[in-house]
Design a protein around this motif. Structure first.
Motif, PDB file in Angstrom:
ATOM      1  N   LEU A   3       0.663  -1.206   0.004  1.00 17.89           N
ATOM      2  CA  LEU A   3      -0.038   0.012  -0.061  1.00 17.89           C
ATOM      3  C   LEU A   3       0.898   1.221   0.284  1.00 17.89           C
ATOM      4  O   LEU A   3       1.657   1.490   0.709  1.00 17.89           O
ATOM      5  N   THR A   4       0.554   2.044  -0.967  1.00 16.46           N
ATOM      6  CA  THR A   4       1.484   3.304  -1.169  1.00 16.46           C
ATOM      7  C   THR A   4       0.885   4.603  -0.174  1.00 16.46           C
ATOM      8  O   THR A   4      -0.147   4.349   0.611  1.00 16.46           O
TER       9      THR A   4
ATOM     10  N   VAL B 129       5.257  -4.976  -5.935  1.00 17.42           N
ATOM     11  CA  VAL B 129       6.742  -4.483  -6.061  1.00 17.42           C
ATOM     12  C   VAL B 129       7.398  -5.950  -6.172  1.00 17.42           C
ATOM     13  O   VAL B 129       7.489  -6.764  -5.422  1.00 17.42           O
ATOM     14  N   GLN B 130       8.455  -6.012  -7.032  1.00 17.50           N
ATOM     15  CA  GLN B 130       9.644  -7.302  -6.870  1.00 17.50           C
ATOM     16  C   GLN B 130      10.865  -6.408  -7.013  1.00 17.50           C
ATOM     17  O   GLN B 130      11.238  -5.946  -8.044  1.00 17.50           O
ATOM     18  N   MET B 131      11.644  -6.903  -5.916  1.00 13.11           N
ATOM     19  CA  MET B 131      13.244  -6.374  -5.799  1.00 13.11           C
ATOM     20  C   MET B 131      14.144  -7.521  -5.470  1.00 13.11           C
ATOM     21  O   MET B 131      13.545  -8.398  -5.094  1.00 13.11           O
ATOM     22  N   GLU B 132      15.442  -7.464  -5.980  1.00 14.48           N
ATOM     23  CA  GLU B 132      16.236  -8.427  -5.764  1.00 14.48           C
ATOM     24  C   GLU B 132      17.408  -7.722  -5.181  1.00 14.48           C
ATOM     25  O   GLU B 132      18.040  -6.799  -5.850  1.00 14.48           O
TER      26      GLU B 132
ATOM     27  N   ALA C 102      12.141  -3.239   4.511  1.00 17.45           N
ATOM     28  CA  ALA C 102      12.906  -1.881   4.034  1.00 17.45           C
ATOM     29  C   ALA C 102      11.920  -1.764   2.674  1.00 17.45           C
ATOM     30  O   ALA C 102      11.603  -0.362   2.668  1.00 17.45           O
ATOM     31  N   ILE C 103      11.486  -2.558   1.741  1.00 14.45           N
ATOM     32  CA  ILE C 103      10.686  -2.302   0.872  1.00 14.45           C
ATOM     33  C   ILE C 103       9.211  -1.758   1.090  1.00 14.45           C
ATOM     34  O   ILE C 103       8.821  -0.830   0.568  1.00 14.45           O
ATOM     35  N   ARG C 104       8.862  -2.417   2.074  1.00 14.57           N
ATOM     36  CA  ARG C 104       7.383  -2.004   2.438  1.00 14.57           C
ATOM     37  C   ARG C 104       7.390  -0.397   3.146  1.00 14.57           C
ATOM     38  O   ARG C 104       6.337   0.152   3.129  1.00 14.57           O
ATOM     39  N   TYR C 105       8.488  -0.276   4.092  1.00 15.60           N
ATOM     40  CA  TYR C 105       8.487   1.106   4.540  1.00 15.60           C
ATOM     41  C   TYR C 105       8.662   2.060   3.455  1.00 15.60           C
ATOM     42  O   TYR C 105       7.877   3.143   3.551  1.00 15.60           O
ATOM     43  N   VAL C 106       9.626   1.774   2.575  1.00 16.80           N
ATOM     44  CA  VAL C 106       9.638   2.801   1.249  1.00 16.80           C
ATOM     45  C   VAL C 106       8.649   3.027   0.575  1.00 16.80           C
ATOM     46  O   VAL C 106       8.141   4.195   0.362  1.00 16.80           O
TER      47      VAL C 106
ATOM     48  N   ASP D  83       2.712   6.858  -8.328  1.00 22.38           N
ATOM     49  CA  ASP D  83       3.051   7.329  -9.533  1.00 22.38           C
ATOM     50  C   ASP D  83       4.694   7.387  -9.723  1.00 22.38           C
ATOM     51  O   ASP D  83       5.339   7.085 -10.624  1.00 22.38           O
ATOM     52  N   ASP D  84       5.298   7.859  -8.378  1.00 23.15           N
ATOM     53  CA  ASP D  84       6.833   7.727  -8.417  1.00 23.15           C
ATOM     54  C   ASP D  84       7.461   6.189  -8.220  1.00 23.15           C
ATOM     55  O   ASP D  84       8.494   5.941  -8.755  1.00 23.15           O
ATOM     56  N   VAL D  85       6.395   5.347  -7.777  1.00 27.87           N
ATOM     57  CA  VAL D  85       7.200   3.764  -7.931  1.00 27.87           C
ATOM     58  C   VAL D  85       7.043   3.134  -9.081  1.00 27.87           C
ATOM     59  O   VAL D  85       7.655   2.467  -9.626  1.00 27.87           O
TER      60      VAL D  85
END
Length: 383
Positions: A125-126, A134-137, A166-170, A177-179
């Motif tokens: 949730l933004t 979101v998917q990050m590595e 960290a991902i959920r906090y950011v 739109d920024d993401v």
């Protein structure tokens, strides 16, 4: 019928062995019979006793050899070994062939050169209350084998949970739109910094090599609308770049034209000023002549002015003093001729007075056809 079924089955392989009702062998009886044989051998004299000692010695030697050989191990080039003695950290060993006392030391090899991956994904949730997936590595490397082994109970699980946090906090502190669009790089950098701050107190002995933003997309239900919005933003950026390119192209030419017009205006200004100064000087020269003969000077100025005015028109002045005969002249050819048309007309008609087209009616001796102008009449097309 199976041998273990109830009902008095007599097919049990451990019963009726040798014709007797006998159960499974007892391990205590087996060892007792074995040591009894060694004891009986010792009762047969000195030779039997020495044979028993020799067997025990061989057995002990064999066990020692097995124990010694089992202590050899190898640490690979990309690894470091963490040695534990009776379960407590003892030292670290470098790559190569090593030996440890079995049952005393234990070695945990840790890879310190390979780049490891840890991925994380999920719906989040933004800040503007939209849901994005979101998917990050993350890529990391172990730099301290001891801290990696003993700082936390399960370092890989701890890293995965720290990355999720960290991902959920950011993402939770960013707009959708920024993401999804132009803020992806900023989001990636913020996740990296947040992850560093989370794992730093744990001192896990790892170094974060890189953080990759693999994917960020809206929910499937609104994906088409967001695709259109992203395409519109890309078109906007493209139009802005095209407009900037056009401005860079047209601006130098406009500046050049402006500079040329300024220079032309400056030249025209100087020309007008010089002409005005020349007129002033000419009138200053005429002033003494006017004082001496006012009427003659006025007539001359008038005639010169008329000569200059009619020198730029299609009128032809004909001297009718010698008669009023009408003359037919090829006026169209005369007017289309070059700058020597005045001389041609003079050669054709001796009494014809015309202004000189090259020097505005002024002759080389600075005289004017004033006498002919006074008693002449203007003819246009033979009138």
């Amino acid at each position: 019928m199976a041998w273990n079924e109830p009902g008095g089955n007599k097919n049990d392989p451990w019963k009726n062995r040798g014709g007797k009702d006998q159960g499974p062998p007892d391990l205590d009886d087996v060892f007792k019979n074995l040591f009894g044989k060694f004891s009986k051998g010792g009762g047969n004299g000195g030779s039997g006793k020495s044979m028993g000692k020799l067997g025990i010695s061989l057995l002990v030697g064999l066990l020692v050899v097995i124990w010694f050989v089992s202590g050899f191990y190898t640490i690979r080039e990309a690894e470091r070994g963490v040695v534990l003695r009776f379960g407590e950290f003892y030292t670290e060993v470098e790559p190569g062939l090593r030996w440890k006392p079995t049952f005393v030391d234990s070695v945990i090899p840790v890879d310190v050169q390979s780049i490891r991956d840890q991925a994380s994904s999920g719906s989040m949730l933004t800040e503007d209350e939209n849901v994005v997936r979101v998917q990050m590595e993350m890529q990391y490397r172990v730099v301290d084998p001891f801290r990696w082994t003993f700082a936390v109970e399960n370092p890989e699980t701890s890293l995965s949970q720290a990355l999720d946090s960290a991902i959920r906090y950011v993402v939770g502190h960013s707009e959708m739109d920024d993401v999804l669009t132009d803020g992806r790089e900023v989001t990636r950098q913020r996740v990296w910094e947040e992850l560093q701050s989370i794992i730093e107190p744990y001192n896990m002995g790892v170094s974060i090599i890189d953080m990759n933003f693999r994917d960020a997309r809206p929910p499937e239900e609104v994906k088409d609308a967001f695709d259109d919005a992203i395409a519109a933003q890309e078109d906007e950026q493209r139009f802005i770049r095209e407009a900037e390119a056009y401005a860079r192209e047209i601006e130098p030419r406009a500046r050049g034209r402006a500079n040329r017009m300024n220079e032309e205006a400056q030249a025209y200004k100087e020309q007008i000023i010089l002409e005005a100064q020349g007129e002033v000087a000419r009138f200053e020269e005429l002033l003494p002549q006017y004082e001496q003969a006012p009427q003659v000077t006025r007539d001359r100025i008038y005639l010169e002015t008329m000569e200059a005015v009619y020198g730029n028109t299609s009128k032809i002045l004909v001297d009718s003093q010698n008669g009023n005969s009408m003359m037919y002249l090829p006026l169209d050819k005369i007017m289309n001729s070059s700058g020597n048309s005045s001389q041609n007309l003079r050669n054709m008609v001796p009494n014809l007075q015309v202004p000189d087209l090259q020097n505005n009616g002024r002759g080389s001796n600075n005289t004017s056809p004033s006498s002919g102008l006074r008693n002449s009449r203007f003819n246009n097309g033979g009138e």
